[in-house]
Design a protein around this motif. Sequence first.
Motif, mmCIF file in Angstrom:
data_model
loop_
_atom_site.group_PDB
_atom_site.id
_atom_site.type_symbol
_atom_site.label_atom_id
_atom_site.label_comp_id
_atom_site.label_asym_id
_atom_site.label_seq_id
_atom_site.Cartn_x
_atom_site.Cartn_y
_atom_site.Cartn_z
ATOM 1 N N VAL A 275 -5.902 1.615 1.088
ATOM 2 C CA VAL A 275 -6.346 0.761 -0.002
ATOM 3 C C VAL A 275 -5.581 1.115 -1.294
ATOM 4 C CG1 VAL A 275 -8.338 0.365 -1.511
ATOM 5 C CG2 VAL A 275 -8.605 0.198 0.955
ATOM 6 N N PHE A 276 -5.460 2.412 -1.566
ATOM 7 C CA PHE A 276 -4.758 2.853 -2.769
ATOM 8 C C PHE A 276 -3.260 2.568 -2.672
ATOM 9 C CE2 PHE A 276 -8.597 4.953 -3.939
ATOM 10 C CZ PHE A 276 -8.529 5.007 -5.322
ATOM 11 N N SER A 277 -2.735 2.826 -1.495
ATOM 12 C CA SER A 277 -1.310 2.647 -1.311
ATOM 13 C C SER A 277 -0.894 1.201 -1.612
ATOM 14 C CB SER A 277 -0.962 3.036 0.122
ATOM 15 O OG SER A 277 0.389 2.892 0.341
ATOM 16 N N PHE A 278 -1.802 0.256 -1.320
ATOM 17 C CA PHE A 278 -1.475 -1.151 -1.565
ATOM 18 C C PHE A 278 -2.079 -1.679 -2.857
ATOM 19 C CE2 PHE A 278 -0.701 -0.642 2.972
ATOM 20 C CZ PHE A 278 0.577 -1.172 3.042
ATOM 21 N N GLY A 279 -2.570 -0.749 -3.676
ATOM 22 C CA GLY A 279 -3.052 -1.142 -5.000
ATOM 23 C C GLY A 279 -4.271 -2.048 -4.986
ATOM 24 N N ILE A 280 -5.182 -1.821 -4.028
ATOM 25 C CA ILE A 280 -6.377 -2.668 -3.928
ATOM 26 C C ILE A 280 -7.569 -1.949 -4.568
ATOM 27 C CG2 ILE A 280 -8.007 -3.559 -2.199
ATOM 28 C CD1 ILE A 280 -5.411 -4.069 -0.505
ATOM 29 N N ASP A 281 -8.519 -2.729 -5.110
ATOM 30 C CA ASP A 281 -9.684 -2.122 -5.745
ATOM 31 C C ASP A 281 -10.589 -1.493 -4.679
ATOM 32 O OD1 ASP A 281 -11.865 -1.397 -7.204
ATOM 33 O OD2 ASP A 281 -12.537 -3.434 -7.658
ATOM 34 N N PRO A 282 -10.783 -0.156 -4.736
ATOM 35 C CA PRO A 282 -11.583 0.494 -3.687
ATOM 36 C C PRO A 282 -13.073 0.194 -3.796
ATOM 37 C CG PRO A 282 -10.925 2.082 -5.339
ATOM 38 C CD PRO A 282 -10.259 0.801 -5.714
ATOM 39 N N GLN A 283 -13.478 -0.491 -4.883
ATOM 40 C CA GLN A 283 -14.913 -0.725 -5.058
ATOM 41 C C GLN A 283 -15.331 -2.121 -4.599
ATOM 42 O OE1 GLN A 283 -16.320 0.627 -8.816
ATOM 43 N NE2 GLN A 283 -14.846 2.263 -8.913
ATOM 44 N N ALA A 284 -14.549 -2.711 -3.700
ATOM 45 C CA ALA A 284 -14.842 -4.089 -3.302
ATOM 46 C C ALA A 284 -16.064 -4.236 -2.393
ATOM 47 C CB ALA A 284 -13.614 -4.699 -2.641
ATOM 48 N N GLY A 285 -16.722 -3.147 -2.021
ATOM 49 C CA GLY A 285 -17.962 -3.216 -1.233
ATOM 50 C C GLY A 285 -17.733 -3.812 0.140
ATOM 51 N N ILE A 291 -11.920 -8.362 3.280
ATOM 52 C CA ILE A 291 -10.959 -9.039 2.403
ATOM 53 C C ILE A 291 -9.700 -8.206 2.212
ATOM 54 C CG2 ILE A 291 -10.575 -10.077 0.126
ATOM 55 C CD1 ILE A 291 -13.626 -10.480 -0.040
ATOM 56 N N THR A 292 -9.893 -6.906 1.973
ATOM 57 C CA THR A 292 -8.704 -6.133 1.617
ATOM 58 C C THR A 292 -7.925 -5.600 2.821
ATOM 59 O OG1 THR A 292 -9.944 -4.121 1.358
ATOM 60 C CG2 THR A 292 -9.683 -5.437 -0.606
ATOM 61 N N LEU A 293 -8.645 -5.203 3.864
ATOM 62 C CA LEU A 293 -7.889 -4.585 4.965
ATOM 63 C C LEU A 293 -6.914 -5.534 5.661
ATOM 64 C CD1 LEU A 293 -10.232 -1.895 6.451
ATOM 65 C CD2 LEU A 293 -8.309 -1.633 4.934
ATOM 66 N N PRO A 294 -7.277 -6.828 5.855
ATOM 67 C CA PRO A 294 -6.265 -7.711 6.458
ATOM 68 C C PRO A 294 -4.975 -7.750 5.636
ATOM 69 C CG PRO A 294 -8.404 -8.758 6.533
ATOM 70 C CD PRO A 294 -8.578 -7.502 5.723
ATOM 71 N N GLN A 295 -5.109 -7.603 4.308
ATOM 72 C CA GLN A 295 -3.887 -7.585 3.483
ATOM 73 C C GLN A 295 -3.096 -6.310 3.745
ATOM 74 O OE1 GLN A 295 -4.661 -8.454 -0.762
ATOM 75 N NE2 GLN A 295 -6.750 -8.797 -0.081
ATOM 76 N N VAL A 296 -3.856 -5.200 3.854
ATOM 77 C CA VAL A 296 -3.183 -3.926 4.110
ATOM 78 C C VAL A 296 -2.445 -3.988 5.445
ATOM 79 C CG1 VAL A 296 -3.604 -1.490 4.625
ATOM 80 C CG2 VAL A 296 -4.844 -2.591 2.757
ATOM 81 N N PRO A 301 4.092 -2.051 9.596
ATOM 82 C CA PRO A 301 4.766 -2.405 10.843
ATOM 83 C C PRO A 301 3.720 -2.515 11.960
ATOM 84 C CG PRO A 301 5.393 -0.198 10.061
ATOM 85 C CD PRO A 301 4.484 -0.775 9.041
ATOM 86 N N LEU A 302 3.887 -3.447 12.843
ATOM 87 C CA LEU A 302 2.914 -3.714 13.917
ATOM 88 C C LEU A 302 1.525 -4.013 13.334
ATOM 89 C CD1 LEU A 302 3.817 -0.950 16.547
ATOM 90 C CD2 LEU A 302 4.463 -3.350 16.585
ATOM 91 N N GLY A 303 1.526 -4.742 12.222
ATOM 92 C CA GLY A 303 0.278 -5.027 11.495
ATOM 93 C C GLY A 303 -0.827 -5.635 12.337
ATOM 94 N N GLU A 304 -0.459 -6.616 13.209
ATOM 95 C CA GLU A 304 -1.523 -7.274 13.994
ATOM 96 C C GLU A 304 -2.219 -6.271 14.895
ATOM 97 O OE1 GLU A 304 1.876 -9.243 15.727
ATOM 98 O OE2 GLU A 304 1.959 -8.367 13.747
ATOM 99 N N LEU A 305 -1.390 -5.351 15.413
ATOM 100 C CA LEU A 305 -1.948 -4.359 16.325
ATOM 101 C C LEU A 305 -2.987 -3.485 15.597
ATOM 102 C CD1 LEU A 305 -1.389 -3.516 19.279
ATOM 103 C CD2 LEU A 305 -0.140 -1.590 18.314
ATOM 104 N N TRP A 306 -2.640 -3.083 14.359
ATOM 105 C CA TRP A 306 -3.580 -2.280 13.574
ATOM 106 C C TRP A 306 -4.844 -3.083 13.269
ATOM 107 C CZ3 TRP A 306 -2.976 2.586 13.742
ATOM 108 C CH2 TRP A 306 -1.698 3.157 13.749
#
Length: 451
Positions: A275-285, A291-296, A301-306
């Motif tokens: 979350v921090f590495s991609f500059g996302i607000d960690p307080q999104a509840g 919302i945020t993890l799909p962006q991360v 690499p191999l994003g769909e797999l993750w």
Amino acid sequence: MKKDQARIGFKSNLGAIAALAGSAVGLGNIWKFPYIAGTNGGGAFLLVYIFFILLIGFPVMLAEFTLGRRSQQNAFGTFRFLAPGTKWFLFGALSIIAATLILSFYGTVSGWTLEYVWLSLTNSFEGTNAQEVNAIYTDFISHPYKALLWHIGFMAITAGIIMGGVQKGIERYSKIMMPLLFIIIIALCINSMSLPGSTQGLKFLFFPEFSKLTANGILAALGQAFFSLSLGMGTLLTYASYISKRDNLMNISLKVITTDTLVAVLAGIAILPAVFSFGIDPQAGPGLVFITLPQVFQQLPLGELWAVSFFILLTFAGLTSAISMLEVPVAYLVEEKNMKRTTATGLLATVITIIGGFNTLSFGPLRNVQILGMNIFDACDYLCSNILLPIGGILICVFAGWYLDKAIILHEMSNEGSLKIRFFKVYILILKYIAPACILLIFLNIFGVIK
Ligand code: PFF
């Protein structure tokens, strides 16, 4: 089950631990813990949380284990058996209602996780920006029937496992899902820590900032400890009734508690650095996960797999907790009303799915229905987590600490005297005074009586 039929319990010690840890490890560990720990002082919150887990969670869990295994019955039958001729059976009834209601809204969020497995499998997040991922989430939860269909799907899987019974359903699937969950979460942790700037996330989670730890944060830690360990609503008590008389209850509780806490911390390590590495607000509840993890993931690499792995992990975590909740009323109908397991499960799953349907739709077509200023989902969550759960916790302490003969507790905990139980007096002291007093404190704080 007919009264003269032998009662089937967990086949092995490992199976019992997998099932119990499966109940404890759930959505509460994976999305909730990392975010509330981070916002309440990181390492400082973690210390308080662990303190409550050991001081209150452990004794209350052990009490539920002792009562359940002693009676070898469902939650209702346990209190009727241990306190004959009293009104304590009403507490058993309350546990059954609480477990049923909690499942009705837990199933809603678990249904969402299935949609996210599907979206990840179909690579739906590819090329989307933050706004679009947000729109996917809000459109989905407010859709007239999509979330409802996933909710029904999730409840059908839960019911299918419960219909399989204690050994061929609960124990077998927990033994498969729990190790898989561990593997996926460790892989996610390694990945997360290798991202640039990940140390900031680790600092957010572990660095103790005592100045950020407020009274509310301390109480949040206690509430989280209860919810995360599945305490106070007959779930562990019912599962404990399937634990073999040879197993060491103290040992099992320590293992369950360690696993639950470890998964919460690992979830923090898997999520926050990313979350921090991609500059996302960690307080999104709640949105943090959806919302945020799909962006991360799509930037990896191999994003769909993750993404697929993560949402499968979340579904497994939800499923092993959901089956433990459904087992509470199912065991009641089977043992008290002589209903067939499949009939009882089908009936209860239908009722819970209908109640849960209202919860699910409260983000969409039913969003205008308000109960005390909350939507149906939030009202149900509030009633269960803030009222029924603390009441359940206090009653367990009062029952085991004050009402029940201590010789019975010692006898059960020590496997009829064959195990040496140290600190028994301290244990009873905690059950009698410290644990109920602390729980009362959360309760009073929730109602604004104390601040
Ligand atoms: N312990 C589960 C979690 O952390 O998600 C939630 C839970 C399961 C609460 C079972 C209550 C319960 F009876």
